[in-house]
Design a protein around this motif. Structure first.
Motif, mmCIF file in Angstrom:
data_model
loop_
_atom_site.group_PDB
_atom_site.id
_atom_site.type_symbol
_atom_site.label_atom_id
_atom_site.label_comp_id
_atom_site.label_asym_id
_atom_site.label_seq_id
_atom_site.Cartn_x
_atom_site.Cartn_y
_atom_site.Cartn_z
ATOM 1 N N ALA A 33 33.407 -46.639 85.721
ATOM 2 C CA ALA A 33 32.568 -47.360 86.681
ATOM 3 C C ALA A 33 31.159 -47.564 86.125
ATOM 4 O O ALA A 33 30.587 -48.651 86.248
ATOM 5 C CB ALA A 33 32.519 -46.606 88.008
ATOM 6 N N GLU A 34 30.605 -46.541 85.494
ATOM 7 C CA GLU A 34 29.247 -46.646 84.950
ATOM 8 C C GLU A 34 29.200 -47.620 83.780
ATOM 9 O O GLU A 34 28.271 -48.417 83.663
ATOM 10 C CB GLU A 34 28.741 -45.266 84.518
ATOM 11 N N ARG A 88 27.709 -52.876 81.597
ATOM 12 C CA ARG A 88 28.125 -54.136 80.966
ATOM 13 C C ARG A 88 27.688 -55.325 81.802
ATOM 14 O O ARG A 88 27.166 -56.310 81.272
ATOM 15 C CB ARG A 88 29.646 -54.158 80.760
ATOM 16 N N THR A 89 27.848 -55.244 83.119
ATOM 17 C CA THR A 89 27.440 -56.329 84.009
ATOM 18 C C THR A 89 25.924 -56.534 83.938
ATOM 19 O O THR A 89 25.444 -57.663 83.832
ATOM 20 C CB THR A 89 27.874 -56.033 85.459
ATOM 21 N N GLY A 96 21.303 -59.641 81.923
ATOM 22 C CA GLY A 96 20.026 -59.653 81.205
ATOM 23 C C GLY A 96 20.047 -60.573 79.995
ATOM 24 O O GLY A 96 19.109 -61.335 79.754
ATOM 25 N N LEU A 97 21.137 -60.524 79.224
ATOM 26 C CA LEU A 97 21.244 -61.386 78.049
ATOM 27 C C LEU A 97 21.324 -62.852 78.430
ATOM 28 O O LEU A 97 20.720 -63.703 77.772
ATOM 29 C CB LEU A 97 22.467 -60.974 77.215
ATOM 30 N N ARG A 98 22.044 -63.142 79.502
ATOM 31 C CA ARG A 98 22.138 -64.527 79.976
ATOM 32 C C ARG A 98 20.771 -65.034 80.419
ATOM 33 O O ARG A 98 20.366 -66.158 80.113
ATOM 34 C CB ARG A 98 23.163 -64.618 81.113
#
Length: 104
Positions: A85-86, A91-92, A97-99
């Motif tokens: 879950a973490e 990852r989300t 942030g990268l997007r």
């Protein structure tokens, strides 16, 4: 389910310990070495064993029978669920942030 955020300032060391134990059971020194290989920094004994104690209290890891003087630990099923879950949460967050950086 226990979230790593409940561990407060110990959440990063806890996450690294869970990642280390996801591969196999390890004792403290082996975890320190694995974490150092992963991050480039070796956690100190106080940080490591404080996080181990909290992870045990939350039943995310458990101690196995002693091997000589070493105390190995392993990930519990609950610990594997919390780790997954973490990591998905991270990852989300990283993806978002990268997007956003790409469009800035």
């Amino acid at each position: 389910m226990t979230g790593l955020w409940q561990l407060g300032r110990f959440s990063e060391p806890a996450l690294l310990i869970l990642i280390s134990l996801a591969e196999s059971a390890k004792h403290g020194y082996a975890m320190q070495e694995d974490i150092a290989a992963l991050t480039g920094e070796r956690p100190g004994p106080g940080t490591l064993y404080g996080a181990i104690r909290r992870l045990e209290e939350h039943r995310l890891i458990e101690q196995l029978p002693d091997e000589d003087r070493r105390k190995p630990y392993r990930l519990t099923d609950l610990g594997a669920q919390a780790l997954q879950a973490e990591l998905l949460r991270i990852r989300t967050m990283a993806s978002t942030g990268l997007r956003r950086l790409a469009t800035a």
